[in-house]
Design a protein around this motif. Structure first.
Motif, PDB file in Angstrom:
ATOM      1  N   LEU B 195      34.668  10.263  10.107  1.00 45.83           N
ATOM      2  CA  LEU B 195      35.722  10.392  11.114  1.00 45.83           C
ATOM      3  C   LEU B 195      36.892  11.198  10.568  1.00 45.83           C
ATOM      4  O   LEU B 195      37.454  12.056  11.266  1.00 45.83           O
ATOM      5  CB  LEU B 195      36.200   9.004  11.575  1.00 45.83           C
ATOM      6  N   GLN B 196      37.248  10.947   9.292  1.00 44.12           N
ATOM      7  CA  GLN B 196      38.338  11.708   8.680  1.00 44.12           C
ATOM      8  C   GLN B 196      37.988  13.191   8.669  1.00 44.12           C
ATOM      9  O   GLN B 196      38.815  14.042   8.983  1.00 44.12           O
ATOM     10  CB  GLN B 196      38.588  11.214   7.255  1.00 44.12           C
ATOM     11  N   ARG B 197      36.740  13.477   8.362  1.00 42.72           N
ATOM     12  CA  ARG B 197      36.286  14.860   8.324  1.00 42.72           C
ATOM     13  C   ARG B 197      36.379  15.510   9.706  1.00 42.72           C
ATOM     14  O   ARG B 197      36.863  16.634   9.855  1.00 42.72           O
ATOM     15  CB  ARG B 197      34.843  14.873   7.823  1.00 42.72           C
ATOM     16  N   VAL B 198      35.912  14.759  10.713  1.00 48.07           N
ATOM     17  CA  VAL B 198      35.995  15.247  12.090  1.00 48.07           C
ATOM     18  C   VAL B 198      37.440  15.568  12.441  1.00 48.07           C
ATOM     19  O   VAL B 198      37.761  16.627  12.982  1.00 48.07           O
ATOM     20  CB  VAL B 198      35.434  14.189  13.076  1.00 48.07           C
ATOM     21  N   PHE B 199      38.332  14.628  12.065  1.00 48.00           N
ATOM     22  CA  PHE B 199      39.741  14.815  12.408  1.00 48.00           C
ATOM     23  C   PHE B 199      40.321  16.025  11.684  1.00 48.00           C
ATOM     24  O   PHE B 199      41.037  16.835  12.281  1.00 48.00           O
ATOM     25  CB  PHE B 199      40.542  13.551  12.089  1.00 48.00           C
ATOM     26  N   MET B 200      39.989  16.173  10.393  1.00 47.46           N
ATOM     27  CA  MET B 200      40.524  17.304   9.642  1.00 47.46           C
ATOM     28  C   MET B 200      40.004  18.631  10.184  1.00 47.46           C
ATOM     29  O   MET B 200      40.700  19.633  10.179  1.00 47.46           O
ATOM     30  CB  MET B 200      40.177  17.162   8.161  1.00 47.46           C
ATOM     31  N   GLU B 201      38.748  18.606  10.653  1.00 46.22           N
ATOM     32  CA  GLU B 201      38.154  19.846  11.177  1.00 46.22           C
ATOM     33  C   GLU B 201      38.734  20.219  12.537  1.00 46.22           C
ATOM     34  O   GLU B 201      38.910  21.390  12.845  1.00 46.22           O
ATOM     35  CB  GLU B 201      36.635  19.676  11.328  1.00 46.22           C
ATOM     36  N   THR B 202      39.000  19.206  13.369  1.00 50.89           N
ATOM     37  CA  THR B 202      39.358  19.514  14.761  1.00 50.89           C
ATOM     38  C   THR B 202      40.825  19.293  15.084  1.00 50.89           C
ATOM     39  O   THR B 202      41.344  19.864  16.040  1.00 50.89           O
ATOM     40  CB  THR B 202      38.534  18.654  15.744  1.00 50.89           C
ATOM     41  N   ARG B 203      41.482  18.400  14.319  1.00 52.94           N
ATOM     42  CA  ARG B 203      42.891  18.052  14.575  1.00 52.94           C
ATOM     43  C   ARG B 203      43.112  17.606  16.022  1.00 52.94           C
ATOM     44  O   ARG B 203      44.141  17.888  16.629  1.00 52.94           O
ATOM     45  CB  ARG B 203      43.820  19.224  14.252  1.00 52.94           C
TER      46      ARG B 203
END
Lengths: 255, 273
Positions: B195-203
């Protein structure tokens, strides 16, 4: 080692069959029951084989299959769309629930005279009574399948922006499929029961029911047992057929 | 002076937090919700900041899930207004991830078609759907065989498919309702990273309902602490450790202090009831 165990496991269901045949042969061999009433297994299966391959029993078998399948098909064509309609509105279903439950509980055989008046003596009566019985079973199952569609799945579709029609066709319909197949399997079994009874008692000249009845009247005991086994095999095969179709189309059921 | 410290300092001086320079993404005004046995929300106001991950945390039954369900339109509010940059929900693309992934995915569709389903609803042609799912998969570095039906996947993989299904429409806001609480601990840790990765990728602006304070603080830019019902904002706690956060983050003093602060407020709330 494991291979042998697997084979033993696969053969397990045959144990009961072997015991039954052994007891039957023993009873017959020791003349514990009058051989006229209980012929030997060999004589019975010979009659079954000869009757099914080119004999009259085969013709009767096919007639019963055609009647059972036609009545189930008619029942399904009417009951599935109706069940979806009723199930998609709980209010609608509750308003006719009593009627469905009442007629579902009414023995279909009690409807023979009514259908005889409506359709006369012939295939139409047999098929329509069987379709009536099977249809109610299918209807009830389909409606419950639709009503019990997982709330989360419906919400998920809604939240993704699916319209009511989309939810019905993309989610509810598929959600109800496992229960629909339960209905179809029960429906075809009931249809077979009704068809066989109808063939016995309402002016038939063919069909497995008529065959059993006629063999009994003529005291042709091997012929009667052969017809009973044929009917049993048919019931088992129909159930198995629907199970296989179900596994193919409702691969997710129970997972 | 680090930039985080600088922004904190300026925040102290001006009473104005860096992230609030930009207008809030979602404005909630006068939200009210009453269940037969309780008033859950009474004239609730709140602003959700743009491009941040916020966690909603509070006592049991305070209406954490009800809040995001009302914002996402799953539960009707009795009164009040929720606007996304001034627009109503019907004009907003958003994603929603359910706690119960088993019942939220469609078992009759392979994982790939599950992810593509929202695009199908939007009328995107098949070739384009395929292209966009493949792009998302590559973007997130997902290593799941998407030709499989969901029931062949592990719980975490299924929830990852759910998250991808929510992301495929490129939502401007993503809601997650206790997304990892049905997973075992090992899978939960893995999914936090995903989820952190998703958030960092998409903001993408993300609202996460959580019942695990460690998770809430670890993942978010802000923790929204709610009181017992009728819910009000106890505090909107910022946590600005740099991303990607790792296991090491959990032992850093700023994390420990933030978590302790939230726990203290939470326990005050619990005792108050």
């Amino acid at each position: 080692m494991t291979g042998r165990k697997e084979i033993a496991r696969a053969l397990l269901p045959l144990v009961g069959v072997v015991i039954l045949l052994a007891v039957w042969a023993l009873v017959n061999g020791l003349r514990l029951v009058d051989p006229v009433l209980l012929p030997s297994p060999a004589a019975t299966f010979r009659t079954l084989w000869e009757g099914m391959v080119g004999g009259k029993l085969g013709v009767d078998f096919v007639r019963t299959v055609v009647r059972t399948i036609s009545s189930t098909a008619i029942a399904a064509v009417i009951a599935i769309p109706l069940g979806i309609l009723l199930g998609s509105s709980e209010k609608l279903y509750r308003s006719v629930e009593f009627l469905i439950d009442f007629f579902r509980s009414t023995p279909a055989s009690a409807m023979f005279p009514l259908f005889l008046v409506l359709f006369g003596v012939g295939d139409r009566t047999k098929i329509s009574v069987a379709a009536f019985g099977a249809g109610l079973v299918i209807l009830f199952n389909v409606a419950y399948g639709v009503m019990n569609a997982r709330k989360t799945r419906l919400l998920a579709a809604k939240v993704m922006g699916a319209s009511r029609t989309r939810v019905l066709f993309d989610v509810m319909l598929l959600e109800s499929l496992p229960q629909t197949f339960v209905g179809l399997r029960n429906g075809v079994s009931l249809a077979l029961v009704i068809i066989v009874v109808a063939e016995m008692f309402i002016g038939s000249t063919d069909g497995l029911g008529q065959r059993v009845f006629e063999a009994q009247q003529l005291f042709d005991m091997p012929g009667m047992y052969a017809a009973i086994f044929a009917a049993g095999a048919l019931g088992y095969a129909l159930n198995l057929l629907f199970l296989l179709i179900e596994r193919r189309f409702v691969h997710w059921a129970g997972r | 002076m680090t930039s985080a410290a600088a922004s904190m300092a300026s925040g102290l001086v001006s009473g104005f937090d860096e992230s609030r320079r930009t207008a809030p993404h979602v404005t909630i005004r006068g939200l009210s919700k009453r269940y037969p046995d309780a008033v859950i929300y009474d004239n609730f106001d709140f602003d959700i900041p743009r491009g941040k991950l916020i966690s909603v945390f509070g006592p049991n039954g305070c209406g954490k899930s009800t809040l995001i369900n009302m914002i996402a339109g799953l539960v009707p509010a009795d009164a009040g207004e929720v606007l996304f940059d001034g627009r109503p929900l019907s004009r907003v693309k958003f994603g929603y991830v359910f706690q119960n992934y088993r019942e939220a995915l469609f078992p009759w569709l392979p994982a790939f078609d599950n992810i593509a389903y929202p695009l199908k609803l939007m009328g995107v042609p098949k070739a384009e759907r395929k292209r966009r799912v493949e792009r998302l998969v590559a973007h997130l570095g997902v290593k799941i065989d998407l030709a499989l039906y969901p029931y062949y996947l592990s719980g975490g993989q299924q929830q990852l498919v759910s998250i991808m299904r929510a992301l495929i429409v490129e939502p401007e806001i993503l809601f997650l309702d206790e997304p990892f609480s049905a997973l075992d601990y090992e899978m939960t840790l893995f999914m936090r990273e995903q989820l952190q990765r998703v958030f960092m990728e998409t903001r993408t602006t993300t609202v996460l309902v959580s019942h695990d304070l460690e998770e809430a603080v670890y993942l978010s830019d802000y923790v929204l602490l709610l009181s017992r019902h009728p819910a009000r904002v106890v505090e909107f706690v910022p946590y600005d450790a740099p991303r990607p956060r790792t296991d090491k983050t959990l032992t850093e003093s700023s994390f420990v202090a933030t978590k302790a602060h939230c726990l203290k407020l939470f326990q005050q709330e619990v005792r108050r009831g």
